[in-house]
Every structure is written in C-alpha cells, then in structure tokens.
Design an enzyme around this catalytic site. Structure first.
Site, PDB file in Angstrom:
ATOM      1  N   GLU A   1       5.569  -2.647   3.256  1.00 41.00           N
ATOM      2  CA  GLU A   1       6.793  -2.544   4.066  1.00 41.00           C
ATOM      3  C   GLU A   1       6.760  -3.525   5.242  1.00 41.00           C
ATOM      4  OE1 GLU A   1       7.153   1.632   4.988  1.00 41.00           O
ATOM      5  OE2 GLU A   1       8.115   2.023   3.071  1.00 41.00           O
TER       6      GLU A   1
ATOM      7  N   GLU B   1       7.172   3.106  -4.096  1.00 38.85           N
ATOM      8  CA  GLU B   1       7.181   4.394  -3.401  1.00 38.85           C
ATOM      9  C   GLU B   1       8.533   5.066  -3.553  1.00 38.85           C
ATOM     10  OE1 GLU B   1       5.929   4.495   0.696  1.00 38.85           O
ATOM     11  OE2 GLU B   1       4.433   2.931   0.373  1.00 38.85           O
TER      12      GLU B   1
HETATM   13  C1  BG6 Z   1       6.243   4.585   3.568  1.00 39.70           C
HETATM   14  C2  BG6 Z   1       4.819   4.170   3.759  1.00 39.70           C
HETATM   15  O1  BG6 Z   1       6.976   4.085   4.611  1.00 39.70           O
HETATM   16  O2  BG6 Z   1       6.559   5.926   3.649  1.00 39.70           O
HETATM   17  C3  BG6 Z   1       3.806   5.237   3.391  1.00 39.70           C
HETATM   18  O3  BG6 Z   1       4.531   2.983   3.076  1.00 39.70           O
HETATM   19  C4  BG6 Z   1       4.295   6.562   3.906  1.00 39.70           C
HETATM   20  O4  BG6 Z   1       2.570   4.854   3.913  1.00 39.70           O
HETATM   21  C5  BG6 Z   1       5.612   6.904   3.260  1.00 39.70           C
HETATM   22  O5  BG6 Z   1       3.382   7.602   3.765  1.00 39.70           O
HETATM   23  C6  BG6 Z   1       6.171   8.253   3.673  1.00 39.70           C
HETATM   24  O6  BG6 Z   1       6.202   8.355   5.055  1.00 39.70           O
HETATM   25  P1  BG6 Z   1       5.554   9.584   5.817  1.00 39.70           P
HETATM   26  O7  BG6 Z   1       5.711   9.292   7.240  1.00 39.70           O
HETATM   27  O8  BG6 Z   1       6.306  10.758   5.360  1.00 39.70           O
HETATM   28  O9  BG6 Z   1       4.124   9.629   5.375  1.00 39.70           O
END
Ligand code: BG6
Length: 493
Positions: free
Chosen positions: A196, A386
């Site tokens: 990201e 993701e």
């Molecule tokens: C993404 C990241 O932005 O979101 C991850 O690359 C992250 O590392 C994921 O865990 C979810 O965000 P969060 O804050 O719920 O863990």
C-alpha cells in the site's frame, strides 16, 4: 452451480511479517518501525479521539520512539509478539494447505535480513528462516507471493536517515531486495515491493520510516496531514526503489459522489487522483500531469536523480496488486485542488451500506466497480492481495466460532469478483486478508479478527496461542475446491 473461475486461479491468504511473526528480537533480527506501534483499544479510541486505521497509532515522533525504548513497560506493543508465526509456521501452513491454498502472500521482515537496514552482510539466520518457510509452502504446492516491505522499515534507517526521505535508504533497500531475490530465485516467483505505497500519506513512519518533525497532536484525527514535501519525496524514492519488473501494491480507495452535484463529482476526481497517482507512476513509469498543480501550489519539489525517470519507465510493473476493503463518499471541499484527507474512513457514511464493527463500510459491488476501473486504466493483470472483514468473534462453550458474517462478506465479494472477471477483467488471484487471526495493522488489536483460523490470544498477549478452525475455514475450503463455483453457505459445523 455458477461458472468457475479461470483455471489455475490463485486462491489463498495474505499476511505481513510484522503482524504474525513475533520474535522481534530473536534470530538476529534488528528493531523495525512496527515494533513501536502501540495498541489502540476501543477504550483508547473513545477517549483519545476517533482514530482511523493507519493513522496516529504508530509512533511518529522521535520523543515517542525514545520513550518506548526507555520505558517499554509503559507501552503495549503487540506487533513485537505477533501470533508467534516465527515458531508456529509449520502448523499454520499445514492449516492453509488443508484449506487448499494455492498462494500465500507474506512479507519478509527487512530487519531480520539486515538488522540495521544498511548492513553490508545479511543475517544468515534470518535468510534461513524464510528458506524454511518457502520450503514448507512448496511442500504443499503453495506459491509464495512476497512483499519486500510491509509497514516495517528497519528502525535504524528511520532514526538516522528519516527512512525513504533519504536516498541512502533507497540504496539499502536495493541491496536488501537484490539479496533476497537472488537467494530465493528458485523458491519465489511473485514479488511486490511496498505494501500500500499510498499509505505514506497517512502512515509515514511505519510504511516508509519517515519520522516527521515535531510531536503529533494528541487529539487530532490525523496529526500527520502536512509535511507534503517530505512525504512526496519519500514516495518518489520508493518509486525509484520499486522500479523493477514486479508488482506494485495500492490500497485502492474507490470514491462515490455524495450527490449528483458536479462539484461533488469534481471532488471524486480530485480524491481519485491522489489514489491513482501511485499506480499511474508505477504502471506507466511516468508522473501524471494532474499532480503538477498540487505540487506547485504546495511548494513541493521532488529531487530526482539524473536517471530516475528512465528507471521508472523501464521498471513499470508487470501486474497490478491491490487491497480492497471499502468505498468512500466525497463532498466538495472547494478549489484550488484540495489536499487529500489521508484518512481511511470518510466522515460521510454511505447510508445504503452496512458497516463492520470498526465502521468500515461493506460494499461488494464497489469491488466489481473498482476492478473494472483499474483494468480499464492499465490493461494489466490484477492480483487481489487483500480483502477481508475484521470482526469480533465469540467462541461458544466448546470454543467453536460460527462466523456467518465473515462467510457472507466473502461470498458477496467473491460473487462480485466473478462478475468482474465475466466483465472481462483479468484477475489471476485472490488472497483473503488474515486467513489466520493476526495483530491489526491499524490498531494493533487482536480483537479485530479476520481469520478463518482462530488464535487464542487477546490484545495483551494472554491466551494459549492455540489455533482452531472457525466455520469460515470449511466454507473457504469448499469454495477453493470448487474453484469459486460453489458459494453456497451450506456448511454443517
Ligand atoms: C491493509 C494492510 O491496509 O489493511 C494490512 O496492508 C492490514 O497490513 C489491513 O492489516 C487491515 O487493516 P487493519 O487495521 O484492520 O489491520
């Protein structure tokens, strides 16, 4: 049964070293910025202000880092322990294999290989650890997809050089990248550079090692909104460091106008620019025209090396990698080009969409829209690195978790992914974020669970660490076995 996904589609899961490995001071690993990300519980969010994910949770001033070093007992720093994957990787990978994973997206902890980031000789013990992880994955036919830098810059580079704000860090990164790419040439086919990359705007410390001058304002939603020069210089240096034939990684922020007023639509265009910018540079190898006005009006001057533009051109990425979690609503903020909010959660909530326990809107159709828009813009294959739902899980008396909410989320998103592929979008893989519960990036909580595998561990590290299968484990297993054709939630658990 609906149409299956393309043959060889890469189903799997996604993680990051700093959120799973733990063992922060074992095996010769040096400290990283993520070791200084404090726990932000709901109570803290309620008292200290409406923290967004990825915003002021991470130490960003020298004072905070110093205090965490001098008085670690005063701080809760969960990323130091992760979920102990460093010691449990065999058991965890066996569970991924049982679900039928074809791909496992993970990251290498840079400071496990080069403890200070810029050492001349790599740490063999760190290299051996990843050898073992990759071998274990291949044992089950799981392809590793590896991010070189996922929110954990070696602390030394942050403290001494201001991270990627300095070219020194680019050179150190190049040595690190070359070392691991050469070492694992027979074990890893897919590489991503920076997770990201656009998060430098809201999260400069952990993502890029940039320590901003001055202390953050304690009650501000985002105390790091300024310092544009530093951030854009850091990101330029990251573009140069990324210029190689591999994937980028963008946190895709899809925006809708609040109303049909042209001004609101104009705001969507502005905000879009701040998101497309990163991938535009990485996919086309050129700075897009629309940033110049913002740079001029904010006195931003990017220092470039003589070959930088050539390097960017030659290093345009082969495929586009994104994370997708939600969509945003935009309302006109005025001219000239307004500054981006840098916030992950928009102030304006979409009244038509449900929200997660953390206020993230759930928008599967937005997923299809965004995939179409990305493909339309770049015409390059896309990997979803993701997508997932962070929720509070409640084990029953037997410790079982019937997480139909997670299954519903997955099903709806995979359905829309299938639609996007039917629209003609070239997507070659989908990795669920956090197939095993892990430490949240934004808040460092364990309470925010994404996994199909439950980890018995709370925000403070209490618990047995035992792994168990949630209902979604069996759902994802069935989904993968049918190559995405069978999305029915008819699991008996
Ligand atoms: C993404 C990241 O932005 O979101 C991850 O690359 C992250 O590392 C994921 O865990 C979810 O965000 P969060 O804050 O719920 O863990």
């Amino acid at each position: 049964m609906a149409k299956a996904f393309p043959e060889g589609f890469l189903w799997g899961g996604s993680t990051a070293a700093n959120q799973i490995e733990g063992a922060w001071n074992e095996g010769g690993r040096g400290p990283a910025t993520s070791d200084f990300a404090r726990l932000i519980t709901k109570e803290i969010r309620d008292t200290e202000g409406p923290f967004d994910a990825h915003v002021p949770h991470n130490a960003a001033s020298k004072e905070m880092v110093e205090d965490m070093k001098a008085h670690p007992e005063n701080w809760e720093l969960p990323k130091r322990r992760g979920i102990d994957f460093y010691h449990t990787y065999k058991e965890d990978i066996a569970l991924f294999a049982e679900m039928g994973f074809k791909v496992f997206r993970m990251s290498i902890s840079w400071s496990r290989i080069f403890p200070n980031g810029d050492d001349l000789v790599p740490n063999e013990e760190g290299l051996k650890f990843y050898d073992a992880v990759f071998d274990e994955l291949h044992k089950y036919g799981i392809e590793p997809l590896v991010t070189l830098s996922h929110f954990d810059t070696p602390l030394h580079l942050a403290e001494v050089y201001g991270g990627f704000a300095s070219r020194h860090t680019v050179d150190a990164f190049a040595r690190y990248a070359e070392t691991v790419i050469r070492r694992y040439k027979d074990k890893v086919k897919y590489w991503l550079t920076f997770n990201e990359i656009n998060n430098v705007l809201s999260n400069p410390f952990t993502s890029s090692g940039v320590i901003l001058p001055g202390a953050p304002e304690p009650n501000s939603c985002n105390p790091y909104l300024e310092h544009w020069q530093l951030k854009f210089q850091a990101v330029h240096n990251q573009f140069v460091a990324s210029a190689a034939k591999m994937g980028n990684m963008l946190c895709r922020l899809e925006n809708y106008a609040e109303s049909s007023k042209p001004e609101d639509q104009l705001q969507v265009m502005f905000e879009d620019h701040f998101n497309w910018f990163f991938t535009d540079v990485q996919a086309t190898g050129e700075y897009p025209y629309y940033m110049q006005r913002f740079f001029d009006e904010n006195g931003i001057k990017i220092e470039m090396g003589p070959d930088d533009l050539k390097l960017l051109k030659e290093g345009a990425v082969d495929f586009i990698t994104i994370s997708y979690y939600m969509t945003y609503i935009m309302r006109y903020k005025g001219n000239p080009v307004p500054k981006p909010t840098g916030r992950l959660l928009s102030d304006i909530k979409n009244p038509h969409l449900p929200k997660s326990d953390w206020g993230w809107v759930i928008d599967p159709i937005g997923f299809r829209i965004t995939l179409n828009r990305i493909y339309d813009r770049y015409h390059k294959p896309i990997f979803i690195s993701e997508n997932g739902l962070g929720a509070v899980d409640h084990p029953d008396a037997q410790g079982r978790i019937e997480d139909d909410y997670r299954i519903d989320y997955m099903r709806a998103h995979v359905e829309q992914l299938r639609e996007a592929i039917a629209d003609g979008v070239d997507v070659f893989g989908y990795a669920w974020w956090g197939p095993i519960d892990l430490v949240s990036s934004g808040t460092s909580e364990m309470t925010k669970r994404y996994g199909m595998i439950y980890v018995d561990q709370d925000d403070y590290g209490h618990g047995t660490g035992k792994r168990s299968k949630k209902k979604s484990f069996y759902y994802y297993k069935k989904l993968i076995a049918s190559n995405g054709a069978d999305l029915e939630n008819n699991i008996t658990y």
